[in-house]
Design an enzyme around this catalytic site. Structure first.
Site, PDB file in Angstrom:
ATOM      1  CB  VAL A  23      37.261  51.784  51.438  1.00  0.00           C
ATOM      2  CG1 VAL A  23      36.094  50.588  51.211  1.00  0.00           C
ATOM      3  CG2 VAL A  23      38.570  52.005  51.882  1.00  0.00           C
ATOM      4  CE  LYS A 116      38.366  51.708  61.657  1.00  0.00           C
ATOM      5  NZ  LYS A 116      38.399  51.590  60.059  1.00  0.00           N
ATOM      6  CD  GLU A 201      42.498  59.245  57.920  1.00  0.00           C
ATOM      7  OE1 GLU A 201      42.363  60.830  57.301  1.00  0.00           O
ATOM      8  OE2 GLU A 201      42.490  58.434  57.158  1.00  0.00           O
ATOM      9  CG  ASP A 212      41.679  52.520  64.077  1.00  0.00           C
ATOM     10  OD1 ASP A 212      40.760  52.763  63.587  1.00  0.00           O
ATOM     11  OD2 ASP A 212      42.475  51.671  63.491  1.00  0.00           O
ATOM     12  CE  LYS A 216      41.373  49.273  61.947  1.00  0.00           C
ATOM     13  NZ  LYS A 216      42.268  49.393  61.729  1.00  0.00           N
TER      14      LYS A 216
END
Lengths: 454, 454
Positions: A23, A116, A201, A212, A216
């Protein structure tokens, strides 16, 4: 088209980038390649002053590219530098990242983060700290990748009492499920492909376990329902035990299996309307539901508001450039000052919200898909139907497939609306039957409002 | 959950409502019924001070409901009242509405409007006036109903060079087309149903001619591409001459017909990349395109950004409460001050943007659907193919249906990418053939990027 007078008004904003991974390097791309476009649009000249990396010797190209930036390991000095006006935390993790964010906030410097994991556990504390020091945190990139869902919940839908939020929020899982659905692959094959394509991953646990997605959901639901909600409070089931059989059988019945993150008011009137149910699990979605069409690594978040009705936000939920797009959007709002105004004044962030009142997952009302392996002998279906009936569960459909696979016959049952606790109790009873080879497979079904004609 | 200390901090914001029609009464509903929720979320107490209507004697219920408001015909006094801090222009039209907006802006009072007709013709002038008086205009409700597409283009996607914007932006047309597609109705029957259901005006011309969609596209494209673009510059074709036959034939080939509003970079490199093509017309969309799934009065806007890739915003594009939801969202931003900051600083509004450089519509590259009524005699297909070939147009598919309807045979042709000007020339040639009963039906086809697997 920029005139000299306008150029003179351009304000330089010093940026410190913590982390230069996927990112972070996307952010560098946008800020350098789109510098002129951003300057024309915003009157701001974003200047990367620091890039913090593990090993600066490995980033000589970057150093050549960003002549005015220091590439170093020293996050503290970079944050403290008076020329750093905004800190982008894109390193991930929850220890050093938290230290860096706190340090920046205590200097009154706004922070933008895609983290997050950190926000879903320590968001309230960090948001409060930001307010103490009269600064703010931008976190658009933490949910939904480049889709501006955070901003939409904060402001665009602010006139709505939100009744439900239903989303595909993990691109890795959706990629895997799409491969399993459209190409008939096994979970293992689809996971391997996702890893090869860079969507998963090496250790895919955080994604495929649903955690995950739960992180979120915790963030999005806190904004939508104005409550404080940790991801640990969300009932979570991943896709790692999903079998191709169930995807195929669901398909025959007109359903697609998606990993959904769902938070909704528990329904009813009076007090119970204040309760939420929050959950992440594989879910049967009608093929004609718009969520069923969301393929690959895309995300889509449905929001149901009392005034707006159904709205849906769709786009790339992960990946370098989509996430960087969200980071730079935050950077613009933070640099202009509009983000600080909304962050300081709106009382919808976890630090100012009351704890969520969650209904225990056992009290969920849902429809169910149940797949059993039954011995091919008389009376089995009657035993199953009896177990379900004893717990007040009524059947919507039964499919018993012919088989030449020996003595075990697959039986697929869908139910009408039933209580989760009752369903679990019935399931224990069914798994204990001598005519059933446990474990039975249980997947929830969601019926979204039909909006065809109108 | 509001504490006394917080309540003390609540700031009252005086609102003047110009117009109490469908949307205006929706705004009253939200501001009164959700007063406590809005106060908790925003710290703001919106107080409706004035409601301007044509005949106050017909609004006695409203007067009882809004005890602190004056219901009158006197817009001037209402705007001038020092207790009016924000003006909501929801009366429509382009004369009195413009006068009222100008009056408010000159007093430095922010204006919120859903008036796309006015903004698409006089937006630049009004935006400039707002800046002169250091105030702002909120216009989220002017496009896409309750979908926060304006806010998303202003900020959420600001890091992106937008390459294309493709939208279903007129709910009336989409409702009519959905009925024609799913129920096999004629245009006239579907229009009558739309009027009965309140989705179409008694005079549906603005909607079905595509002009309403062109006005919205002018606004959205001006934000997306940072240009000044009037709706008169947009090549526009409505749905009012669409025939059931074409919807059915398109369906057989795997397409759905939608009224799309499209603005995109003309492609190519160098100078031509700065050109736009903007158009509104019925369009064949693949059945597996997410836009094909958008039914009834829903809107959906696809945006393609260089960093974000494809994003889609979906929701109710019209109607009382969705539009009111957008108005109140703007009201919050305006009252907090974040809207003013973005409005004053971002150089993406029509008043600061250069005029759009539009490529003439004849230079459009598109695929085409062509339906001809051919006499059932030898050599006809050869003549058609020759006419197309002479203009450099190559065929993708030909369907000639058997018929017992006399001597005329429907022939459907789809083409590969071709030039609009060449297609029009070929069409003139074909219509002049003695073996063809004119006029031929020509509909454009759009191929959106496939995003299935990834």
């Amino acid at each position: 088209m920029t005139t000299t007078a306008e150029l003179l008004k351009t304000r330089t904003v010093g940026v410190c980038l913590l982390g230069h991974g996927i990112v972070g390097s996307g952010v560098v791309k946008i800020l350098t390649q789109q510098r002129e476009m951003l300057r024309q649009r915003t009157g701001l000249n974003f200047q990367i002053r620091h890039v913090i990396v593990r090993d600066p010797t490995r980033h000589s190209t970057l150093a050549g590219q960003l002549r005015e930036a220091t590439i170093s390991v020293d996050a503290t000095a970079a944050i403290d530098d008076p020329q750093t006006q905004v800190v982008l935390e894109l390193m991930g993790g929850t220890t050093t990242a938290a230290d860096c964010i706190q340090r920046a906030l205590k200097l009154g410097k706004p922070v933008i983060t895609a983290n997050k994991s950190l926000l879903s556990t320590r968001g309230a504390e960090l948001f409060a700290l930001a307010k103490t020091y009269k600064t703010c945190i931008g976190f658009e990139a933490s949910c939904g990748g480049g889709v501006p869902i955070v901003q939409s919940l904060i402001k665009g839908l602010a006139a709505n009492r939100i009744d439900a939020l239903v989303g595909i929020v993990n691109g890795t899982c959706n990629f895997i499920l799409t491969q399993m659905t459209r190409l008939g692959w096994t979970y293992d094959a689809a996971l391997a492909e996702a890893q090869k394509a860079g969507f998963a991953e090496a250790d895919p646990a955080l994604d495929v376990s649903g955690r995950d997605a739960a992180q979120k959901l915790a963030l999005l639901a806190s904004l939508a329902f104005n409550v404080r909600l940790g991801d640990g409070e969300i009932s979570t089931e991943g896709i790692d035990r999903l079998q191709q059989t169930d995807i195929a059988l669901a398909g025959e019945m007109g359903y697609v299996i998606k990993l959904l993150a769902i938070a909704e008011r528990a329904g009813g009137s009076g007090d119970s309307a204040d309760y939420l149910i929050a959950r992440v699990h594989p879910t049967l979605v009608h093929k004609d539901d718009v969520l069923a069409e969301v393929g690959g690594s895309f995300n889509a978040i449905s929001v149901f508001g009392h005034a707006l009705g159904h709205a849906l936000f769709y786009g790339r939920g992960a990946g370098q450039m989509p996430t960087a797009s969200a980071v730079v959007s935050d950077l613009i709002g933070v640099a202009l000052g509009s983000t600080l105004i909304e962050f300081s004044n709106l009382r919808i962030f976890p630090d100012t919200s009351p704890a969520a009142r969650l209904l225990p997952f056992e009290q969920l009302q849902s429809r169910y898909y149940l797949r059993l392996s039954a011995k091919d002998e008389p009376g089995v279906l009657a035993q199953i139907a009896l177990a379900l009936g004893q717990h007040g569960i009524s059947l919507s459909a039964i499919h018993q497939h012919e088989t030449d696979q020996g003595q075990l016959v697959p039986v697929v049952i869908t139910t009408h609306l039933a209580n989760e606790g009752a369903m679990q109790a019935a399931l224990r009873q069914i798994n204990a039957l001598s005519s059933i080879a446990p474990p039975a497979v249980l997947i929830r079904i969601i019926d979204q409002p039909r909006e065809f004609a109108r």
